[in-house]
Design a protein around this motif. Structure first.
Motif, PDB file in Angstrom:
ATOM      1  N   LEU A 100       1.058  -1.195   0.155  1.00  0.00           N
ATOM      2  CA  LEU A 100      -0.063   0.128   0.085  1.00  0.00           C
ATOM      3  C   LEU A 100       0.965   1.241  -0.065  1.00  0.00           C
ATOM      4  CD1 LEU A 100      -2.565  -0.895   2.821  1.00  0.00           C
ATOM      5  CD2 LEU A 100      -2.896  -1.153   0.257  1.00  0.00           C
ATOM      6  N   ASP A 105      -2.506   4.067  -4.022  1.00  0.00           N
ATOM      7  CA  ASP A 105      -3.591   3.910  -3.293  1.00  0.00           C
ATOM      8  C   ASP A 105      -3.878   5.015  -2.191  1.00  0.00           C
ATOM      9  OD1 ASP A 105      -4.530   1.230  -4.327  1.00  0.00           O
ATOM     10  OD2 ASP A 105      -2.734   0.663  -3.542  1.00  0.00           O
ATOM     11  N   ASP A 109      -8.858   6.267  -1.244  1.00  0.00           N
ATOM     12  CA  ASP A 109      -8.885   5.040  -2.360  1.00  0.00           C
ATOM     13  C   ASP A 109      -8.479   3.659  -1.656  1.00  0.00           C
ATOM     14  OD1 ASP A 109      -9.960   6.677  -4.301  1.00  0.00           O
ATOM     15  OD2 ASP A 109      -7.945   6.671  -5.388  1.00  0.00           O
ATOM     16  N   VAL A 110      -7.675   4.119  -0.674  1.00  0.00           N
ATOM     17  CA  VAL A 110      -7.015   2.839   0.264  1.00  0.00           C
ATOM     18  C   VAL A 110      -7.825   1.850   0.820  1.00  0.00           C
ATOM     19  CG1 VAL A 110      -6.367   3.941   2.309  1.00  0.00           C
ATOM     20  CG2 VAL A 110      -4.922   2.291   1.624  1.00  0.00           C
ATOM     21  N   ARG A 113      -9.336  -0.430  -1.737  1.00  0.00           N
ATOM     22  CA  ARG A 113      -8.426  -1.424  -2.083  1.00  0.00           C
ATOM     23  C   ARG A 113      -8.078  -2.600  -0.980  1.00  0.00           C
ATOM     24  NH1 ARG A 113      -5.705  -2.918  -6.278  1.00  0.00           N
ATOM     25  NH2 ARG A 113      -5.338  -0.788  -6.982  1.00  0.00           N
TER      26      ARG A 113
END
Length: 344
Positions: A100, A105, A109-110, A113
């Motif tokens: 990560l 990301d 957005d992470v 993910r």
């Protein structure tokens, strides 16, 4: 003529059916008993799964092989050579930690993910393993320089912690900021690193994930020196332990001994060992070492100190613009072909 005796057999009386109310009551009781049994079985299964998720990684641990990794994308590249696609396809199938980074990301957005990775982990009946790599001043301006400022880092790691907490049905493993502590003496910023890592640990701890700090590797700092650096953070009692050989090439046996020595100097602790590229040793080179090999599959070994080994650095991704490689993290077909030459 013999006389026929009268039959002494009496006709049996027809049985009366059970009262309807009694039948309903008996069926209700039977249903309650069956339901209770099912609930008991379900509870035992749930507790068993929860107990497994609460266990740290160990021998036979299998982590998710992400279907959208750089290796998977390279394997689908029609413009690549057949050999390059075969090497990438092999590596794409291997359980490997997902890195990560805020570049790939970012904040916002992470979370998605991790949710996507968690779904894949469930489909594969695997653990979820991620590397958190976005520390302020990351890599001290070297090949993997970058990272977030402190305020954004707190936000970003907070989102990671929330997303991991939402996947409590999975065993979750976090390797936190490789090289951050081993590089700190060279960078002269251990107090800053300690503060930043503390922020990350606080954000991640609520997820009940197994967190491992940076532990360098066997050809970097002496075990006592590395233990001293880790101890100065004051974080060892809040994490599972430390990870060694991340993005390096040292033989597993050397790292096994090193992890034991570091743990002994710390007075305890546990370790993970990265064996993604350990198959031929380092040859004294740490950045894009040539003629190396992939190492032991994850979950091959472990003991009371070394929880297990995993593939943490994705083989085939460059260490940086050194020894002919592309930018750090970019896919390098030549490296993938070399690393897999004995296993394809």
């Amino acid at each position: 003529m013999p006389t026929r005796r009268a039959s002494t057999h009496r006709a049996s009386r027809p049985r009366r059916p059970l009262p309807r109310r009694l039948v309903i009551a008996l069926l209700a009781i039977a249903g309650v008993v069956v339901l209770a049994a099912l609930i008991t079985v379900a509870t035992l299964i749930t507790r068993g799964v929860q107990a497994l998720m609460l266990q740290p990684p160990g021998v036979e641990t299998t982590i998710v092989a992400a279907n959208d990794s750089t290796a998977a994308r390279a394997a689908a590249d029609a413009a690549a050579s057949a050999e390059a696609r075969a090497a990438a396809a092999y590596l794409a199938d291997q359980p490997t930690a997902y890195w990560l980074t805020p570049e790939r990301d970012p904040i916002g957005d992470v979370w998605g993910r991790i949710a996507h990775l968690a779904e894949q982990a469930r489909d594969q009946d695997a653990a979820l393993a991620v590397v958190v790599y976005g520390l302020p001043g990351r890599d001290c301006g070297n090949f993997s320089s970058g990272g977030l400022d402190e305020a954004d880092y707190a936000t970003w790691t907070g989102e990671i912690g929330e997303a991991l907490a939402n996947a409590r049905d999975l065993q979750r493993i976090v390797v936190l900021e490789p090289d951050s502590l081993a590089l700190a003496p060279e960078c002269g910023n251990l107090p800053d690193r300690t503060r930043q890592l503390t922020t990350a640990v606080e954000a991640l701890s609520g997820s009940d994930a197994w967190i491992y700090l940076d532990g360098g590797h066997s050809t970097w700092h002496e075990p006592g020196t590395m233990a001293g650096i880790i101890a100065q953070t004051g974080l060892l009692d809040r994490v599972r332990g430390f990870a060694t050989n991340v993005s390096n090439y040292n033989h597993a046996a050397a790292e096994f001994d090193y992890a034991h020595a570091v743990a002994a100097a710390l007075g305890g602790g546990h370790a993970l060992i990265d064996t993604s590229r350990s198959g031929a040793g380092s040859g004294g080179v740490w950045c894009n070492a040539r003629n190396r090999l992939v190492g032991e599959p994850g979950g091959t070994f472990g003991d009371e100190v070394v929880d297990t080994n995993l593939w943490i650095k994705p083989p085939g991704e460059s260490d940086g613009s050194c020894n002919g490689g592309p930018a750090a993290g970019a896919w390098w077909p030549d490296a993938a072909i070399e690393l897999t030459r004995d296993v394809r």
